[in-house]
Scaffold this motif. Structure first.
Motif, PDB file in Angstrom:
ATOM      1  N   THR A 405      86.722  94.529 103.466  1.00  0.00           N
ATOM      2  CA  THR A 405      87.593  94.965 102.371  1.00  0.00           C
ATOM      3  C   THR A 405      88.557  93.872 101.965  1.00  0.00           C
ATOM      4  OG1 THR A 405      87.440  97.279 103.044  1.00  0.00           O
ATOM      5  CG2 THR A 405      89.309  96.676 101.660  1.00  0.00           C
ATOM      6  N   SER A 406      89.081  93.154 102.952  1.00  0.00           N
ATOM      7  CA  SER A 406      90.002  92.055 102.663  1.00  0.00           C
ATOM      8  C   SER A 406      89.311  90.973 101.845  1.00  0.00           C
ATOM      9  CB  SER A 406      90.543  91.469 103.970  1.00  0.00           C
ATOM     10  OG  SER A 406      91.388  90.363 103.736  1.00  0.00           O
ATOM     11  N   LEU A 407      88.057  90.645 102.202  1.00  0.00           N
ATOM     12  CA  LEU A 407      87.313  89.618 101.470  1.00  0.00           C
ATOM     13  C   LEU A 407      87.055  90.062 100.034  1.00  0.00           C
ATOM     14  CD1 LEU A 407      85.731  86.864 101.754  1.00  0.00           C
ATOM     15  CD2 LEU A 407      83.695  88.297 102.028  1.00  0.00           C
ATOM     16  N   LEU A 408      86.567  91.273  99.869  1.00  0.00           N
ATOM     17  CA  LEU A 408      86.223  91.740  98.526  1.00  0.00           C
ATOM     18  C   LEU A 408      87.461  91.942  97.661  1.00  0.00           C
ATOM     19  CD1 LEU A 408      83.317  94.243  99.280  1.00  0.00           C
ATOM     20  CD2 LEU A 408      83.236  91.773  98.886  1.00  0.00           C
ATOM     21  N   ILE A 442      81.797  96.224  93.662  1.00  0.00           N
ATOM     22  CA  ILE A 442      82.965  95.516  93.110  1.00  0.00           C
ATOM     23  C   ILE A 442      82.847  95.233  91.618  1.00  0.00           C
ATOM     24  CG2 ILE A 442      83.410  94.430  95.346  1.00  0.00           C
ATOM     25  CD1 ILE A 442      82.377  91.797  94.126  1.00  0.00           C
ATOM     26  N   GLY A 443      81.652  95.419  91.035  1.00  0.00           N
ATOM     27  CA  GLY A 443      81.513  95.184  89.608  1.00  0.00           C
ATOM     28  C   GLY A 443      81.673  93.740  89.195  1.00  0.00           C
ATOM     29  N   ARG A 444      81.284  92.824  90.055  1.00  0.00           N
ATOM     30  CA  ARG A 444      81.339  91.393  89.767  1.00  0.00           C
ATOM     31  C   ARG A 444      80.033  90.743  90.216  1.00  0.00           C
ATOM     32  NH1 ARG A 444      83.339  89.617  86.091  1.00  0.00           N
ATOM     33  NH2 ARG A 444      83.394  87.544  86.996  1.00  0.00           N
ATOM     34  N   PRO A 445      79.715  89.551  89.709  1.00  0.00           N
ATOM     35  CA  PRO A 445      78.477  88.881  90.115  1.00  0.00           C
ATOM     36  C   PRO A 445      78.463  88.534  91.602  1.00  0.00           C
ATOM     37  CG  PRO A 445      79.363  87.913  88.105  1.00  0.00           C
ATOM     38  CD  PRO A 445      80.425  88.815  88.646  1.00  0.00           C
ATOM     39  N   ALA A 523      71.022  95.780 112.147  1.00  0.00           N
ATOM     40  CA  ALA A 523      72.223  96.571 112.441  1.00  0.00           C
ATOM     41  C   ALA A 523      73.430  95.991 111.731  1.00  0.00           C
ATOM     42  CB  ALA A 523      72.462  96.616 113.952  1.00  0.00           C
ATOM     43  N   LEU A 524      73.515  94.655 111.660  1.00  0.00           N
ATOM     44  CA  LEU A 524      74.619  94.019 110.938  1.00  0.00           C
ATOM     45  C   LEU A 524      74.591  94.424 109.463  1.00  0.00           C
ATOM     46  CD1 LEU A 524      75.890  90.386 111.247  1.00  0.00           C
ATOM     47  CD2 LEU A 524      75.332  91.297 109.004  1.00  0.00           C
ATOM     48  N   ALA A 525      73.399  94.434 108.872  1.00  0.00           N
ATOM     49  CA  ALA A 525      73.282  94.834 107.469  1.00  0.00           C
ATOM     50  C   ALA A 525      73.780  96.259 107.268  1.00  0.00           C
ATOM     51  CB  ALA A 525      71.840  94.707 106.998  1.00  0.00           C
ATOM     52  N   ASP A 526      73.477  97.138 108.219  1.00  0.00           N
ATOM     53  CA  ASP A 526      73.940  98.529 108.125  1.00  0.00           C
ATOM     54  C   ASP A 526      75.456  98.610 108.220  1.00  0.00           C
ATOM     55  OD1 ASP A 526      71.330  99.406 107.879  1.00  0.00           O
ATOM     56  OD2 ASP A 526      71.116  99.907 110.013  1.00  0.00           O
ATOM     57  N   VAL A 527      76.028  97.834 109.132  1.00  0.00           N
ATOM     58  CA  VAL A 527      77.483  97.858 109.313  1.00  0.00           C
ATOM     59  C   VAL A 527      78.187  97.323 108.061  1.00  0.00           C
ATOM     60  CG1 VAL A 527      79.398  96.833 110.616  1.00  0.00           C
ATOM     61  CG2 VAL A 527      77.400  97.726 111.826  1.00  0.00           C
ATOM     62  N   VAL A 528      77.676  96.229 107.505  1.00  0.00           N
ATOM     63  CA  VAL A 528      78.290  95.663 106.309  1.00  0.00           C
ATOM     64  C   VAL A 528      78.140  96.621 105.132  1.00  0.00           C
ATOM     65  CG1 VAL A 528      78.199  93.775 104.640  1.00  0.00           C
ATOM     66  CG2 VAL A 528      77.980  93.286 107.080  1.00  0.00           C
ATOM     67  N   THR A 529      76.973  97.240 105.008  1.00  0.00           N
ATOM     68  CA  THR A 529      76.773  98.213 103.928  1.00  0.00           C
ATOM     69  C   THR A 529      77.782  99.347 104.025  1.00  0.00           C
ATOM     70  OG1 THR A 529      74.411  97.714 103.760  1.00  0.00           O
ATOM     71  CG2 THR A 529      75.136  99.839 102.927  1.00  0.00           C
ATOM     72  N   ALA A 530      77.991  99.861 105.235  1.00  0.00           N
ATOM     73  CA  ALA A 530      78.964 100.939 105.428  1.00  0.00           C
ATOM     74  C   ALA A 530      80.375 100.474 105.082  1.00  0.00           C
ATOM     75  CB  ALA A 530      78.910 101.440 106.867  1.00  0.00           C
ATOM     76  N   ALA A 531      80.683  99.230 105.440  1.00  0.00           N
ATOM     77  CA  ALA A 531      82.016  98.696 105.142  1.00  0.00           C
ATOM     78  C   ALA A 531      82.207  98.520 103.639  1.00  0.00           C
ATOM     79  CB  ALA A 531      82.220  97.369 105.866  1.00  0.00           C
ATOM     80  N   VAL A 532      81.171  98.036 102.961  1.00  0.00           N
ATOM     81  CA  VAL A 532      81.268  97.818 101.520  1.00  0.00           C
ATOM     82  C   VAL A 532      81.417  99.147 100.783  1.00  0.00           C
ATOM     83  CG1 VAL A 532      79.982  97.042  99.489  1.00  0.00           C
ATOM     84  CG2 VAL A 532      79.988  95.645 101.561  1.00  0.00           C
TER      85      VAL A 532
END
Length: 539
Positions: A405-408, A442-445, A523-532
């Motif tokens: 969230t901080s990055l985005l 995020i609605g950005r490229p 599993a990392l992809a799943d965690v990041v998807t949930a975070a996003v």
């Protein structure tokens, strides 16, 4: 005509307003005449030695029978598996050419130990390795050559009959390859790597793999006369005007394969555009999109959509502000090269240098040699769900959700996200779905690149272009590793140094970087998807 273009809205207005000026300034004929003055005094020295690509069709013709003859010799010896060791322009064009032609070519453009190991164990007894590097000093390609030489020797195979080298005349690689008895093809040294599709760098591996490279040159030749003429219908001028002449500038170039017979062209164009224009705080960011990408329906003010379409689509209604282009592969190569040279003039930059690419290489070597200060490296902030989290220029909080969230949240109204996966791209395709997940949220490229492959492509733009990007690195904690013969470091150490080195250079340029490392990438992809997909980030 082998290439045709249709446009509407801002794209059409750019053509109407900019192309006549380019015609009056004799830009097309100037490029063809290799006039180095077209990009201003600061670019004159570099441009004077980087315009040989306009003559590539003629200079490459004599190579065709030589390549065909070598292919026939290899096939007669039972050698029918072509592996290409090359980075950036040395691999991107051959990959497009062979995929479009439907002939097999194994492209090794990675230092991931799992990907290199997989290549080494694939039909070695029937393999010829093409080593492509202008100088031979490219660390990735040198490492790939070393490990293949060792593998051939261990298998009782004489490397001199299994390694073909493509390089510049007079390079250290040419001398070393000649001494080793390898077959050597030299290319025009006045052609930069990303402009080399129609030179030996594009033709040798493609021709050995079975592509009709004579036809490819014919396709380019069919459009070359039109590209050299200062007229409004010149497709190089038209495309260049749309790339860099919209007002206000749409500096994110969304490239969509939408009905074209050409496979993977956007990946080649990505390097040509980003590395040529991303410098001095300016530039065009290419964004490779699928037909259902979120960016296409978001009506983003700074995204210029270019669709690569088939001939059957020519009469279709072009969407507002978009450009559609159709044509043969050889024709497209040459048109886009002219167009990016034109775009460089419109942007006021030198399209032929790449001043920030070297920075990441230097940082990588400093880490491998132990010369990089500890303060320049990101220390792990915490571990969660088997994922190690670190960051530079970014507050991570205490969870992956907070870090993402901080990055985005750092993405501004003109910003973008770059996802950079330093993994085996042959078996980790699920990571690429993160691109659409982030873009939708995020609605950005959002760009997605495999490392270290992208370092020779969009890497220049990320550091030299506008300071609007934020960066998500994904690293694989592989249990296995692979030594590099004659080097004090392994492939695993090399790819991690490349990621860390690039992160440190990005941070020096004020770009925030979040790094996630795991041994379980799905599993990392799943965690990041949930975070996003958590609470909407706010800037």
């Amino acid at each position: 005509m082998t290439v045709s273009i249709a446009a509407r809205g801002d794209a059409a207005r750019a053509i109407e307003q900019v192309v006549p000026r380019l015609v009056t300034d004799l830009v097309a004929s100037g490029i063809t005449a290799q006039d180095p003055d077209l990009w201003g005094p600061a670019a004159e020295t570099e441009a004077a030695s980087r315009l040989g690509w306009v003559e590539a069709v003629a200079t490459s013709r004599p190579l065709v029978p030589q390549i065909v003859e070598l292919r026939e010799q290899l096939l007669a010896d039972g050698v029918d598996h072509v592996v290409l060791a090359g980075m950036g322009g040395s691999s991107l064009a051959p990959e497009v050419i062979t995929r479009t032609a439907g002939v097999p070519l194994s492209v090794l453009d990675s230092t991931d130990p799992a990907q290199v190991t997989a290549a080494l164990t694939d039909r070695l007894e029937r393999t010829v390795l093409v080593v492509s590097s202008k100088s031979g000093s490219t660390l990735e390609t040198d490492s790939q050559r070393r490990v293949y030489e060792q593998a051939f020797q261990d298998a009782g195979i004489d490397p001199s009959g299994r390694i073909v080298v493509v390089t510049d005349p007079g390079s250290p690689l040419e001398a070393a390859a000649t001494d080793a008895g390898y077959r050597v093809f030299t290319a025009d040294p006045t052609v930069g790597g990303r402009w080399s599709a129609l030179t030996a760098f594009g033709l040798v591996p493609s021709g050995l793999a079975g592509a009709d490279i004579g036809e490819l040159l014919d396709e380019a030749d069919a459009i070359s006369a039109l590209l050299s003429v200062d007229i409004d219908e010149n497709p190089g001028l038209v495309l260049g005007a749309v790339l860099a002449g919209t007002d206000p500038l749409r500096d994110k170039i969304g490239i969509v394969a939408d009905g074209t017979h050409i496979i993977g062209f956007a990946d080649w164009a990505e390097q040509l555009i980003a590395e040529s224009t991303g410098k001095a705080g300016k530039g065009l960011l290419p964004v490779v999109l699928d037909v259902d990408a979120p960016e296409l329906t978001a009506d983003l003010h700074d995204v210029q959509v270019i669709r690569l379409v088939g001939s059957a689509r020519e009469e279709r209604h072009v969407a507002d502000h978009e450009l559609e282009i159709t044509g043969t592969l050889g024709g497209q190569f040459l048109v886009w090269e002219y167009a990016v040279a034109v775009a460089g003039r419109l942007l006021g930059i030198d399209p032929f240098d790449q001043p920030d690419v070297e920075a990441a290489k230097v940082a990588t070597r400093a880490l491998l040699d132990g010369d990089q200060p500890a303060s320049a490296q990101a220390e792990p902030a915490f571990r969660e769900s088997g994922i190690t989290v670190s960051a530079i220029g970014l507050e991570t909080g205490s969870s992956i959700a907070q870090a993402v969230t901080s990055l985005l949240s750092a993405v501004g109204p003109d910003g973008y996200v770059a996802i950079q996966a330093y993994v085996d791209r042959g078996v980790n395709r699920e990571l690429a779905v993160l691109r659409d997940v982030v873009a939708e949220r995020i609605g950005r490229p959002v760009t997605f690149g495999y490392g270290p492959r992208f370092l020779h492509s969009t890497g220049q733009y990320h550091k030299g272009g506008p300071a609007t990007g934020v960066f998500l690195q994904i690293l694989a904690d592989d249990a296995g590793d692979l030594p590099i013969p004659g080097r004090p470091f392994t492939f695993g150490q090399l790819i991690r140094a490349q990621a860390a080195g690039d992160a440190s250079v990005l941070a020096q340029h004020g770009r925030p970087v979040l790094t996630l490392s795991s041994g379980d990438l799905p599993a990392l992809a799943d965690v990041v998807t949930a975070a996003v997909q958590g609470p909407t980030p706010t800037s």
